[in-house]
Design a protein around this motif. Structure first.
Motif, PDB file in Angstrom:
ATOM      1  N   SER A  63      17.727  -3.236   4.640  1.00  0.00           N
ATOM      2  CA  SER A  63      16.456  -3.939   4.499  1.00  0.00           C
ATOM      3  C   SER A  63      16.178  -4.209   3.028  1.00  0.00           C
ATOM      4  N   HIS A  64      15.050  -4.883   2.790  1.00  0.00           N
ATOM      5  CA  HIS A  64      14.565  -5.066   1.433  1.00  0.00           C
ATOM      6  C   HIS A  64      14.190  -3.690   0.873  1.00  0.00           C
ATOM      7  N   PRO A  65      14.363  -3.461  -0.441  1.00  0.00           N
ATOM      8  CA  PRO A  65      14.047  -2.150  -1.023  1.00  0.00           C
ATOM      9  C   PRO A  65      12.640  -1.656  -0.693  1.00  0.00           C
ATOM     10  N   GLN A  66      11.652  -2.549  -0.653  1.00  0.00           N
ATOM     11  CA  GLN A  66      10.295  -2.131  -0.325  1.00  0.00           C
ATOM     12  C   GLN A  66      10.216  -1.597   1.100  1.00  0.00           C
ATOM     13  N   ALA A  67      10.876  -2.265   2.043  1.00  0.00           N
ATOM     14  CA  ALA A  67      10.851  -1.815   3.438  1.00  0.00           C
ATOM     15  C   ALA A  67      11.568  -0.475   3.600  1.00  0.00           C
ATOM     16  N   LEU A  68      12.668  -0.297   2.905  1.00  0.00           N
ATOM     17  CA  LEU A  68      13.374   0.986   2.947  1.00  0.00           C
ATOM     18  C   LEU A  68      12.479   2.110   2.423  1.00  0.00           C
ATOM     19  N   ALA A  69      11.747   1.827   1.335  1.00  0.00           N
ATOM     20  CA  ALA A  69      10.853   2.831   0.757  1.00  0.00           C
ATOM     21  C   ALA A  69       9.716   3.179   1.702  1.00  0.00           C
ATOM     22  N   GLN A  70       9.327   2.233   2.546  1.00  0.00           N
ATOM     23  CA  GLN A  70       8.202   2.438   3.451  1.00  0.00           C
ATOM     24  C   GLN A  70       8.582   3.163   4.746  1.00  0.00           C
ATOM     25  N   SER A 117       0.809  -1.213   0.000  1.00  0.00           N
ATOM     26  CA  SER A 117       0.000   0.000   0.000  1.00  0.00           C
ATOM     27  C   SER A 117       0.845   1.267   0.000  1.00  0.00           C
ATOM     28  N   LEU A 118       2.105   1.173   0.397  1.00  0.00           N
ATOM     29  CA  LEU A 118       3.003   2.337   0.378  1.00  0.00           C
ATOM     30  C   LEU A 118       3.955   2.315  -0.817  1.00  0.00           C
ATOM     31  N   GLY A 119       4.550   1.165  -1.078  1.00  0.00           N
ATOM     32  CA  GLY A 119       5.578   1.064  -2.115  1.00  0.00           C
ATOM     33  C   GLY A 119       5.050   0.717  -3.492  1.00  0.00           C
ATOM     34  N   GLY A 120       3.760   0.335  -3.592  1.00  0.00           N
ATOM     35  CA  GLY A 120       3.190  -0.014  -4.892  1.00  0.00           C
ATOM     36  C   GLY A 120       3.497  -1.444  -5.290  1.00  0.00           C
ATOM     37  N   GLY A 121       3.469  -1.700  -6.599  1.00  0.00           N
ATOM     38  CA  GLY A 121       3.670  -3.048  -7.122  1.00  0.00           C
ATOM     39  C   GLY A 121       5.089  -3.546  -6.917  1.00  0.00           C
ATOM     40  N   VAL A 122       5.221  -4.851  -6.690  1.00  0.00           N
ATOM     41  CA  VAL A 122       6.538  -5.484  -6.557  1.00  0.00           C
ATOM     42  C   VAL A 122       6.975  -5.867  -7.970  1.00  0.00           C
ATOM     43  N   THR A 123       7.875  -5.089  -8.527  1.00  0.00           N
ATOM     44  CA  THR A 123       8.191  -5.199  -9.953  1.00  0.00           C
ATOM     45  C   THR A 123       8.807  -6.541 -10.328  1.00  0.00           C
ATOM     46  N   ASP A 124       9.642  -7.125  -9.453  1.00  0.00           N
ATOM     47  CA  ASP A 124      10.239  -8.432  -9.766  1.00  0.00           C
ATOM     48  C   ASP A 124       9.143  -9.474  -9.965  1.00  0.00           C
TER      49      ASP A 124
END
Length: 260
Positions: A100-107, A54-61
């Motif tokens: 962290s994982h890129p998604q967690a860093l973005a959040q 909900s914060l980082g959007g779609g998981v592109t991989d």
């Protein structure tokens, strides 16, 4: 003897993917993989991958590999995410770098920016906890801190309390057909083509709950679209026939909508 279901998912133990899989599967035997690519390449039939936050959007991989690999989407589950700041250090003032994982860093950008920390990407949140060195912290779950015997310096550090990740279940039987994942690849580049393709859904009264563009990686400016339609069966088939007049359509599978 009780049989457990082997499922390939992003590890190590304690990742949010692991927690979501335990929520979805009653008798889980996880096969932990280091990357999402390894999950898709695993010989284990059943797979479990994150697709949207909900914060980082779609998981592109995940979206790219759904297009690349022959897998069927048969289910989904949502998990509320609460990141903790984890470290071997005892004080936040001793932290210089965060992993962290890129998604967690973005959040967690508000926390990172406030302290001016250097960021280091990891394959998963739990892996980040295991890889920490002196003067470093990780963003991961409280469970990951407990598993690795690390200190929790602060709880719930994400930018907003509304932080939910959605995961897809790949392969096997689908319990119901309520929504469908599709890959759309336009057959040409011309004005209004995307509008025309989306009109195929609107014309059949089908709502889209997710749409995301991704580069084909074959030519600059060339994109495909990952969409999730709130329909299945004959109604969706009529929309697919319309879509096929504008390009290629890949039906990834129909499945029940996750409980909110």
């Amino acid at each position: 003897m009780k049989e457990f279901l082997k499922v390939a998912l992003l590890g190590p133990e304690g990742t949010y993917t692991h927690q979501a899989a335990e929520k979805y599967f009653e008798d889980l035997e996880p096969e932990f993989c280091s990357t999402i690519r390894e999950v898709f390449e695993s010989e284990v039939q059943k797979k479990f991958v994150p697709v949207e936050n909900s914060l980082g959007g779609g998981v592109t991989d995940t979206i790219d590999f759904l297009r690349e690999y022959d897998e069927e989407v048969v289910g989904e589950v949502e998990l509320g995410i609460q990141h903790a700041l984890i470290s071997e250090e005892e004080k936040i003032s001793d932290i210089e770098k965060v992993r962290s994982h890129p998604q967690a860093l973005a959040q967690c950008q508000e926390l990172i920016s406030a302290h001016g920390w250097t960021e280091k990407e990891s394959n998963s949140t739990s892996e980040a906890v295991g890889d920490m060195g002196a003067g470093e912290a990780a963003l991961a779950s409280e469970i990951a801190a407990e598993i690795n015997g690390k200190n929790i310096l602060e709880k719930s550090v994400q930018d907003t309390d509304v932080n939910v990740t959605r995961f897809l279940v790949l392969n096997g039987e689908s319990e119901a057909e309520e929504k469908t994942s599709l890959i759309l690849e336009p057959g040409e580049d011309r004005p209004g083509l995307l509008h025309a393709m989306l009109s195929c859904f609107a014309g059949h009264q089908i709502n889209l709950s997710h749409i995301q563009s991704r580069p084909t990686k074959e030519k600059l400016g060339e994109y495909y679209f990952y969409v999730e339609a709130e329909a299945a069966g004959e109604k969706l088939q009529r929309a697919e026939k319309c879509l096929e007049t504008y390009g290629e359509v890949q039906n990834l599978g129909s499945y029940p909508e996750a409980e909110k």
